[in-house]
Design a protein around this motif. Structure first.
Motif: not given
Length: 216
Positions: A97, A53-56
């Motif tokens: 991220e 995941c690269t959004t948190c």
């Protein structure tokens, strides 16, 4: 401090010796500590078993508000790997991220909460940041003794925060003790057989006795 350097004064020569010793020791730490960070990174990623995941944001992860299983698993693993994580959680400033592709971004979890946020590689990180990673990450237990690493960090801090060139940290005895503590760090079980550490110890011996060639 550089404006006050007069190599005709023993205090100035000792200041140069001490910083030269710090630079030598830090350079020797780069390969083994970088390798440990890469190993830690790979081991943790292998435990996620879910897409990256690269959004948190890091704040989401730090505050347990991460919306994906990926960062929930990574956070829990990092807390487990942190010597004080179960008690204090994760307090450093790092970019969650980037955890998927940057071993050093994960290593920064083990560093102080200020001063390292924009350090993207070990080469950009000072001695204290590297020492903090060693002290706070359980991967180094049994390889580098906390007390030895903390003592080395203490002498480096003494140099960093000395008020002036006449400081008691710049006596011949203090300089010898400073270099002895850095030597002791390189002599730890996880380092003393490495070519970098062996070479660094030889260079520290030269620094101790050399009064002329103190080039960085």
């Amino acid at each position: 401090m550089s404006k006050l350097i007069d190599t005709n004064k023993p205090e100035s020569r000792n200041w140069l010796k001490e910083w030269r010793a710090v630079c030598i020791t830090r350079q020797a730490l780069l390969p083994p500590v970088s390798a440990e960070a890469a190993q830690l990174h790979g081991d943790i990623l292998n435990k996620t078993k879910v897409p990256a995941c690269t959004t948190c944001s890091f704040r989401d992860v730090q505050n347990r508000n991460a919306s994906c299983q990926y960062h929930v698993v990574l956070r829990n693993e990092l807390v487990n790997e942190h010597a004080y994580g179960q008690k204090n959680g994760i307090g450093a400033l790092t970019k969650a991220e980037n955890w998927a592709h940057s071993p050093w971004e994960i290593a920064k979890v083990f560093m102080p909460p200020a001063g390292y946020e924009n350090k993207t590689t070990i080469e950009e990180t000072d001695f204290n940041g590297i020492a903090a990673f060693i002290i706070n990450c359980t991967r180094f237990q049994g390889k580098i003794t906390d007390a030895v690493c903390k003592k080395a960090r203490e002498v480096v801090n003494r140099i960093r925060h000395m008020p002036d060139i006449s400081s008691t940290a710049l006596t011949d005895q203090a300089t010898t003790e400073c270099i002895d503590n850095l030597y002791a760090l390189l002599n730890e079980p996880g380092l003393n057989t490495l070519p970098e550490a062996i070479q660094a110890q030889a260079e520290l011996d030269v620094v101790i006795f050399n009064t002329v060639s103190l080039h960085f």
